[in-house]
Write an enzyme that holds these catalytic residues in place. Structure first.
Site, PDB file in Angstrom:
ATOM      1  N   LYS A   1      45.099  42.662  36.361  1.00 26.00           N
ATOM      2  CA  LYS A   1      44.208  43.556  37.096  1.00 26.00           C
ATOM      3  C   LYS A   1      44.425  45.000  36.633  1.00 26.00           C
ATOM      4  CE  LYS A   1      44.431  40.998  41.514  1.00 26.00           C
ATOM      5  NZ  LYS A   1      43.010  40.682  41.703  1.00 26.00           N
TER       6      LYS A   1
ATOM      7  N   ASP B   1      47.286  39.550  49.541  1.00 25.33           N
ATOM      8  CA  ASP B   1      46.743  38.291  49.045  1.00 25.33           C
ATOM      9  C   ASP B   1      47.429  37.073  49.660  1.00 25.33           C
ATOM     10  OD1 ASP B   1      44.611  37.403  47.572  1.00 25.33           O
ATOM     11  OD2 ASP B   1      45.711  37.234  45.693  1.00 25.33           O
TER      12      ASP B   1
ATOM     13  N   ASP C   1      49.689  39.702  43.803  1.00 26.10           N
ATOM     14  CA  ASP C   1      48.786  39.243  42.751  1.00 26.10           C
ATOM     15  C   ASP C   1      48.542  40.344  41.729  1.00 26.10           C
ATOM     16  OD1 ASP C   1      46.978  37.868  41.223  1.00 26.10           O
ATOM     17  OD2 ASP C   1      45.294  38.165  42.598  1.00 26.10           O
TER      18      ASP C   1
ATOM     19  N   LYS D   1      45.968  30.481  51.713  1.00 26.65           N
ATOM     20  CA  LYS D   1      46.349  31.085  50.434  1.00 26.65           C
ATOM     21  C   LYS D   1      47.500  32.056  50.665  1.00 26.65           C
ATOM     22  CE  LYS D   1      44.628  34.192  46.796  1.00 26.65           C
ATOM     23  NZ  LYS D   1      43.486  35.026  46.344  1.00 26.65           N
TER      24      LYS D   1
ATOM     25  N   ASP E   1      43.495  35.340  36.982  1.00 27.97           N
ATOM     26  CA  ASP E   1      43.282  36.094  38.217  1.00 27.97           C
ATOM     27  C   ASP E   1      42.407  35.326  39.201  1.00 27.97           C
ATOM     28  OD1 ASP E   1      43.671  38.222  39.929  1.00 27.97           O
ATOM     29  OD2 ASP E   1      41.967  39.368  39.150  1.00 27.97           O
TER      30      ASP E   1
ATOM     31  N   GLU F   1      43.381  32.710  40.704  1.00 29.52           N
ATOM     32  CA  GLU F   1      44.546  31.864  40.965  1.00 29.52           C
ATOM     33  C   GLU F   1      44.559  31.256  42.354  1.00 29.52           C
ATOM     34  OE1 GLU F   1      45.293  34.925  43.540  1.00 29.52           O
ATOM     35  OE2 GLU F   1      44.589  35.129  41.496  1.00 29.52           O
TER      36      GLU F   1
ATOM     37  N   ARG G   1      42.315  29.785  44.142  1.00 30.41           N
ATOM     38  CA  ARG G   1      41.698  28.465  44.253  1.00 30.41           C
ATOM     39  C   ARG G   1      42.578  27.363  43.663  1.00 30.41           C
ATOM     40  NH1 ARG G   1      36.654  30.729  41.136  1.00 30.41           N
ATOM     41  NH2 ARG G   1      37.460  32.518  42.293  1.00 30.41           N
TER      42      ARG G   1
END
Length: 485
Positions: free
Chosen positions: A264, A275, A257, A252, A334, A336, A338
């Protein structure tokens, strides 16, 4: 530049900023073949006056009287295992003064594993990221700080070589993740991967946005469409002539993010440069496999995007098409990670690897369940077990987690094949179940490293504040085991 070497010299004769010695639980300085007995007596007397006790990683700093070092750092080595030695050396390394030129480490170990652990721990425990510190820039006419020369007494060349490869990989991950997101965006990561790959002889291929669209990578494109800095997919491959297997990695790589439209809270964004840790880990693990000339093919897929809110960002209730054709209703932008990982997994298994492992800072639920030092691993039982066993040998913490079938139904969507979020209870597990949909019959494990990847607390052992490089050691151990199997 920091260097790591063995030394066969008498350690008290080496001019150094610090000399690190081990002590046992009673505070007795441990004997070392290169540490003269006569030099120990005054140091031991000082330790007794200070009532030194050698709990693992406890440290005491003494003047370097009777040695050629400015100071002596005593550190408790615990049970003497490789893990304890690594953590002890890392803790002691932070007690060696500011910007030391030379540090000598004279902690005894039973074998190469122990000496490699000492060397790794010392250099990584002293790691600092100072690229943006103005006081780290030399004044006109001054020489720049050149780094520390680490000398490990008693270590073999093989132990130093092994440690150097691991140190380079873990420090490389830390450098990438610690870099502010203004400068570390999808295109920048892709360029760095190409530069590093060319130096160690691995093949690097980059999918630009136009190619991602043409080939149908809807997850990566959907997440990255809200940013002016467009997404990339990067494939990094180490393929030796004597390869004995093929491990695929998917990382990932959300370079920042915000949560997208599902924004968030401000506090939740403060560490979101981390992230991209999964992509940094799989990149540097692959480069390390090449440097170590491991006889196993490793293919890493870096799924890179910046998740931003804007007029072009994807919206909750949008439906996107993942690589290979399956559709996903985006209920929360959020969730995201996956989505980009689904694209990477679906692409990676086309090459029919022996196994595929995905590495991701995927869920806050991971930290709730397992805390800040233990990662979760889910997937096929055999691969999950192999990861846990590799982690134990490597001195990292992974805990096997289930993928309960009853949570799968909550991922069903009325308008698409899947939703990107399920039941909020067991969020780490439902995220794993989502990813499972994209691996087919390929043996697979999902490594959720959300909290261990970035240390927000005080340094401990060889782990410094900020990016940690967690899971690199485990992956390299797994590669070695797979080649041997």
């Amino acid at each position: 530049m920091t260097s790591l070497n063995a030394t066969s010299d008498i350690v008290t004769s080496i001019e150094a900023d610090a000399l690190i010695l081990g002590v046992d639980a009673e505070g007795t300085i441990l004997a070392h073949p290169q540490l003269p007995t006569e030099a120990v007596a005054p140091l031991q007397a000082a330790a007794e006056l200070l009532d030194v006790k050698g709990a693992c990683c406890s440290t005491t700093v003494l003047p370097g009287s009777g040695t050629s070092a400015r100071r002596v750092v005593l550190v408790g080595v615990g049970d003497g295992s490789a893990r304890s030695l690594r953590e002890a050396a890392g803790t002691a390394a932070r007690c060696c003064g500011t910007d030391p030129d030379t540090v000598v480490v004279a902690i005894p170990a039973a074998d190469d594993d122990g000496y490699a652990a000492i060397a790794e721990g010392a250099v990584l425990g002293a790691y600092t990221f100072r690229d943006y510190k103005t006081d780290a820039e030399p004044a006109e006419g001054e020489e720049p700080w050149a780094g520390t020369d680490w000398l490990v007494a008693g270590a073999s060349d093989a132990a130093i070589d092994r440690a150097s490869i691991l140190v380079a990989a873990i420090a490389g991950v830390r450098d990438l993740v610690n870099t502010p997101p203004r400068d570390m965006y999808p295109g920048a990561v892709a360029a760095i991967a190409q530069e590093l790959g060319s130096k160690v002889g691995v093949d690097v291929q980059v999918w630009e946005p136009e190619q991602l669209a043409k080939e149908g990578f809807g997850g990566i494109l959907g997440v990255g469409m809200g940013s002016s800095r467009l997404p990339r997919l990067v494939r990094v491959e180490w393929k030796p002539a004597d390869s004995k297997g093929h491990v695929a990695l998917v990382g990932k790589g959300i370079t920042f993010d915000t949560g997208g439209i599902s924004l968030k809270p401000p506090k939740g964004m403060e560490t979101m440069k981390s992230d991209m840790s999964g992509s940094a880990v799989v990149l540097h693990a692959t480069l390390a496999a090449a440097r170590a000339q491991l006889p196993v093919t490793v293919t890493a897929w870096l799924c890179l995007a910046e998740n931003m809110p804007s007029g072009t960002a994807q919206r909750p209730s949008d439906v996107i098409k993942i690589y290979g054709g399956r559709t996903v209703e985006v209920m929360n932008t959020d969730a995201e990670g996956r989505l980009v990982m689904a694209d990477g997994l679906a692409k990676a298994i086309e090459e029919k690897p022996d196994m595929v492992l995905d590495v991701a800072t995927l869920t806050g639920a991971q930290g709730v369940a397992l805390g800040s030092r233990t990662s979760g691993v889910m997937g096929d039982e055999a691969i999950r077990t192999a990861v846990v066993e590799a982690a134990e040998r490597a001195g990292e913490d992974f805990w096997p987690m289930p993928l309960p079938g009853h949570l799968r139904k909550a991922l069903d969507s009325q308008v698409a094949d899947l939703k990107n979020i399920g039941d909020p209870m067991g969020g780490m597990l439902s995220a794993g179940l989502f990813l499972k949909e994209f691996v087919g019959d390929t043996p697979w494990a999902h490594l959720d490293i959300a909290r261990p990847a970035f240390n927000e607390d005080a340094p401990w052992g060889w782990t410094t504040k900020g990016a940690t490089g967690h899971s690199v050691r485990t992956l390299l151990e797994l590669f070695t085991a797979h080649a041997q199997a």
